[in-house]
Design a protein around this motif. Structure first.
Motif, short mmCIF file in Angstrom:
data_model
loop_
_atom_site.label_atom_id
_atom_site.label_comp_id
_atom_site.label_asym_id
_atom_site.label_seq_id
_atom_site.Cartn_x
_atom_site.Cartn_y
_atom_site.Cartn_z
N LYS A 143 -0.17 -19.99 4.17
CA LYS A 143 -0.45 -21.27 3.52
C LYS A 143 0.47 -21.44 2.33
CE LYS A 143 -5.33 -21.66 4.58
NZ LYS A 143 -6.64 -21.47 3.98
N THR B 242 -13.69 -24.53 3.65
CA THR B 242 -12.52 -24.29 4.48
C THR B 242 -11.27 -24.01 3.66
OG1 THR B 242 -12.17 -26.65 4.56
CG2 THR B 242 -13.35 -25.70 6.40
N SER B 243 -11.30 -24.36 2.36
CA SER B 243 -10.11 -24.08 1.56
C SER B 243 -9.93 -22.59 1.35
CB SER B 243 -10.20 -24.78 0.21
OG SER B 243 -11.19 -24.17 -0.59
N ASN B 244 -10.95 -21.81 1.68
CA ASN B 244 -10.86 -20.36 1.48
C ASN B 244 -10.18 -19.63 2.63
OD1 ASN B 244 -11.67 -19.74 -1.06
ND2 ASN B 244 -13.84 -19.75 -0.58
N GLY B 245 -9.81 -20.32 3.67
CA GLY B 245 -9.12 -19.62 4.74
C GLY B 245 -9.57 -20.07 6.11
N PRO B 246 -9.05 -19.40 7.11
CA PRO B 246 -9.29 -19.83 8.48
C PRO B 246 -10.70 -19.50 8.97
CG PRO B 246 -7.97 -17.81 8.42
CD PRO B 246 -8.16 -18.24 7.01
N TRP C 240 -15.28 -16.45 8.16
CA TRP C 240 -15.98 -15.85 7.03
C TRP C 240 -16.69 -16.92 6.21
CZ3 TRP C 240 -10.38 -14.98 6.71
CH2 TRP C 240 -9.97 -14.09 7.68
N CYS D 131 -6.44 -12.47 3.16
CA CYS D 131 -7.47 -13.13 3.96
C CYS D 131 -7.31 -14.65 3.95
CB CYS D 131 -8.86 -12.73 3.45
SG CYS D 131 -9.09 -12.99 1.67
N ASP D 132 -6.91 -15.20 2.83
CA ASP D 132 -6.77 -16.65 2.71
C ASP D 132 -5.41 -17.14 3.19
OD1 ASP D 132 -9.24 -16.65 1.53
OD2 ASP D 132 -8.48 -16.76 -0.51
N GLY D 133 -4.50 -16.21 3.43
CA GLY D 133 -3.16 -16.59 3.90
C GLY D 133 -2.29 -17.18 2.81
N ASP D 134 -2.71 -17.04 1.55
CA ASP D 134 -1.92 -17.68 0.50
C ASP D 134 -1.24 -16.69 -0.44
OD1 ASP D 134 -4.11 -16.84 -0.93
OD2 ASP D 134 -4.76 -18.84 -1.55
#
Lengths: 154, 154
Positions: free
Chosen positions: B13, A142-146, A149, B82-85
């Motif tokens: 993020k 989950t640290s990779n994004g919402p 995917w 994609c990760d919002g960061d």
């Protein structure tokens, strides 16, 4: 005599975690493909192997881009900004850069209707990461994004 | 109804310092101009004023790009990865982006002879930051890089 990689590393300012952000840009079109992080070893490996190698913060390991997916980034040139705290990799991207199967990661644009998806996947992520797909829920990071995917193994 | 900026912020993020890296890219040529950092207020100001606004980590203040130098970045579009960061700002750069007077900050390339300067200043930094030039040594902010450039007031 070729300059030593230690000389390359000496000019780079790594942060308190020993990392520096790296932008991957397609060398001929200027498309920004993705941003990831590099530690000293990732910079060294990238220069030696002439392919992008990052540090995966979520997995805590060196991450040779494309080692799982086959979507390599061959290094064209490494550049450094005025402050020495951001690296730019001019690369030749094989296939797609984004773990969602899109060509690049910056596929959300802030427009009249809010965040708008402006690019579609070119490849099914399941095809890029067959093993992740098998383990799907268990492997999800989950640290990779919402999501939805899969985790991003490379 | 236009979407609220809170909605834009919710997808981003921010790191443990409340910051997110932002790439400024010239919207029509693809040239990567610079990378800086944004906090929530910088994102909000950028979207409201339609010009790039960053958070200066060295000065601990909001930094409207060009407020000192006049080298504005008019916002064309904000994108998110994609990760919002990581944020991507497609902009129209007035003049030069780099505090050294160069068009962009990535003017060092790792080549056969080591780090090689591949672009020259288009404007004398003293002209961009007359006040910093007056105070030169006193105003120098070593956190901004190896110098001999002046601190980067905007």
């Amino acid at each position: 005599m070729a300059p030593s990689i230690d000389e390359a590393l000496a000019a780079i300012k790594f942060d308190r975690d020993g990392l520096v952000p790296a932008i991957a840009q397609q060398h001929d079109t200027g498309e920004i493909l993705m941003v990831a992080w590099m530690n000293r070893e990732a910079v060294r490996t990238t220069l030696v192997e002439r392919r992008a190698c990052y540090w995966s913060r979520s997995r805590g390991t060196l991450w040779r881009k494309g080692e799982t997916s086959g979507q390599l980034q061959l290094l064209y040139e490494m550049r450094l900004d005025c402050d020495g705290d951001t690296v730019l990799l001019l690369v030749d991207q094989t296939g797609v850069a984004c773990h969602t199967g899109r060509r690049n990661c910056f596929f959300r644009a802030w427009r009249e209707d809010g965040w708008t998806i402006i690019a579609e996947p070119r490849i099914d992520p399941k095809q890029l990461y067959p093993q992740a797909a098998e383990n799907s829920i268990a492997a999800a990071d989950t640290s990779n994004g919402p999501g939805p995917w899969p985790a991003r193994p490379g």
